[in-house]
Design a protein around this motif. Structure first.
Motif, short mmCIF file in Angstrom:
data_model
loop_
_atom_site.label_atom_id
_atom_site.label_comp_id
_atom_site.label_asym_id
_atom_site.label_seq_id
_atom_site.Cartn_x
_atom_site.Cartn_y
_atom_site.Cartn_z
N LYS A 104 -33.32 -33.50 -18.19
CA LYS A 104 -32.00 -33.89 -17.69
C LYS A 104 -31.72 -33.25 -16.33
CE LYS A 104 -27.12 -34.04 -18.78
NZ LYS A 104 -26.07 -33.77 -19.72
N ALA A 105 -32.06 -31.97 -16.19
CA ALA A 105 -31.82 -31.28 -14.92
C ALA A 105 -32.62 -31.92 -13.80
CB ALA A 105 -32.17 -29.80 -15.05
N LEU A 106 -33.88 -32.22 -14.06
CA LEU A 106 -34.73 -32.80 -13.02
C LEU A 106 -34.34 -34.24 -12.69
CD1 LEU A 106 -38.17 -31.27 -14.05
CD2 LEU A 106 -36.64 -30.54 -12.19
N GLU A 107 -33.89 -34.98 -13.69
CA GLU A 107 -33.44 -36.36 -13.46
C GLU A 107 -32.22 -36.38 -12.54
OE1 GLU A 107 -32.66 -38.24 -17.17
OE2 GLU A 107 -34.78 -38.44 -17.66
N ASN A 108 -31.39 -35.36 -12.63
CA ASN A 108 -30.15 -35.32 -11.85
C ASN A 108 -30.22 -34.38 -10.65
OD1 ASN A 108 -28.27 -37.06 -13.43
ND2 ASN A 108 -28.90 -35.66 -15.04
N LEU A 109 -31.41 -33.93 -10.31
CA LEU A 109 -31.58 -32.94 -9.25
C LEU A 109 -31.06 -33.44 -7.90
CD1 LEU A 109 -32.60 -30.10 -8.84
CD2 LEU A 109 -34.85 -31.05 -8.33
N TYR A 110 -31.34 -34.69 -7.56
CA TYR A 110 -30.92 -35.20 -6.26
C TYR A 110 -29.40 -35.34 -6.15
CZ TYR A 110 -35.85 -35.96 -5.54
OH TYR A 110 -37.18 -35.75 -5.43
N VAL A 111 -28.78 -35.83 -7.20
CA VAL A 111 -27.32 -35.95 -7.14
C VAL A 111 -26.67 -34.57 -7.18
CG1 VAL A 111 -27.13 -38.32 -7.98
CG2 VAL A 111 -27.16 -36.45 -9.61
N PHE A 112 -27.33 -33.61 -7.83
CA PHE A 112 -26.86 -32.23 -7.84
C PHE A 112 -26.98 -31.64 -6.44
CE2 PHE A 112 -27.73 -27.64 -8.38
CZ PHE A 112 -26.59 -27.26 -9.05
N LEU A 113 -28.12 -31.83 -5.80
CA LEU A 113 -28.33 -31.33 -4.43
C LEU A 113 -27.31 -31.92 -3.46
CD1 LEU A 113 -32.19 -31.32 -4.04
CD2 LEU A 113 -30.69 -29.41 -3.52
N ASP A 114 -27.02 -33.19 -3.64
CA ASP A 114 -26.10 -33.89 -2.74
C ASP A 114 -24.64 -33.72 -3.15
OD1 ASP A 114 -28.24 -34.78 -1.24
OD2 ASP A 114 -28.39 -36.69 -2.31
N GLN A 115 -24.40 -32.96 -4.20
CA GLN A 115 -23.06 -32.72 -4.72
C GLN A 115 -22.34 -34.03 -5.04
OE1 GLN A 115 -21.32 -30.20 -1.72
NE2 GLN A 115 -22.55 -28.45 -2.32
N GLU A 116 -23.09 -34.95 -5.65
CA GLU A 116 -22.56 -36.25 -6.03
C GLU A 116 -22.51 -36.39 -7.55
OE1 GLU A 116 -25.24 -38.95 -4.09
OE2 GLU A 116 -24.32 -38.65 -2.14
N ILE A 117 -22.20 -35.29 -8.23
CA ILE A 117 -22.21 -35.27 -9.68
C ILE A 117 -20.90 -34.64 -10.17
CG2 ILE A 117 -23.37 -33.02 -9.83
CD1 ILE A 117 -25.10 -34.23 -12.07
N ASP A 118 -20.47 -35.05 -11.34
CA ASP A 118 -19.21 -34.51 -11.87
C ASP A 118 -19.32 -33.02 -12.16
OD1 ASP A 118 -19.58 -34.12 -15.03
OD2 ASP A 118 -20.68 -35.92 -14.39
N GLY A 119 -18.21 -32.36 -12.21
CA GLY A 119 -18.15 -30.91 -12.37
C GLY A 119 -18.82 -30.40 -13.64
N ALA A 120 -18.60 -31.08 -14.76
CA ALA A 120 -19.19 -30.63 -16.02
C ALA A 120 -20.71 -30.71 -15.97
CB ALA A 120 -18.65 -31.46 -17.18
N SER A 121 -21.23 -31.81 -15.45
CA SER A 121 -22.68 -31.96 -15.34
C SER A 121 -23.24 -30.96 -14.34
CB SER A 121 -23.04 -33.38 -14.90
OG SER A 121 -22.67 -34.32 -15.88
N CYS A 122 -22.51 -30.72 -13.27
CA CYS A 122 -22.92 -29.75 -12.26
C CYS A 122 -23.05 -28.36 -12.89
CB CYS A 122 -21.92 -29.75 -11.12
SG CYS A 122 -22.37 -28.65 -9.77
N ASP A 123 -22.06 -27.97 -13.66
CA ASP A 123 -22.08 -26.67 -14.32
C ASP A 123 -23.26 -26.57 -15.30
OD1 ASP A 123 -19.79 -26.00 -12.93
OD2 ASP A 123 -18.44 -26.33 -14.63
N GLU A 124 -23.51 -27.66 -16.02
CA GLU A 124 -24.60 -27.68 -16.99
C GLU A 124 -25.96 -27.53 -16.28
OE1 GLU A 124 -26.34 -31.01 -20.01
OE2 GLU A 124 -24.16 -30.84 -19.87
#
Length: 86
Positions: free
Chosen positions: A10-30
């Protein structure tokens, strides 16, 4: 990379949106909590940060949104293919 658990996936699947800060706060914290505990995923994160910074310094023009979305889709497709090969 030796990490292969569901949290890593899950972390690696969302790595790009996390890097770009394009993810919701709860997912970001997770994802941040996972990166704090998983050195393999943290290394992957740092590598992607470096690549993003290099590309950012090399490219001064902003791509049109349809092109950006097409590139994101291709990246996600390749990530899924790589995940399926593991």
């Amino acid at each position: 990379m030796s990490c292969d658990g569901p949290d890593c996936e899950k972390a690696l699947e969302n790595l790009y949106v996390f890097l770009d800060q394009e993810i919701d706060g709860a997912s970001c914290d997770e994802i941040q909590a996972h990166l704090d505990d998983c050195s393999d995923c943290l290394n992957e994160y740092h590598l992607e940060q470096i690549v993003k910074a290099l590309v950012g310094r090399s490219c001064t023009e902003i791509a049109p949104e349809p092109l950006r979305e097409k590139v994101r889709l291709q990246i996600r497709t390749v990530q899924v293919e790589i995940t399926d090969l593991r």
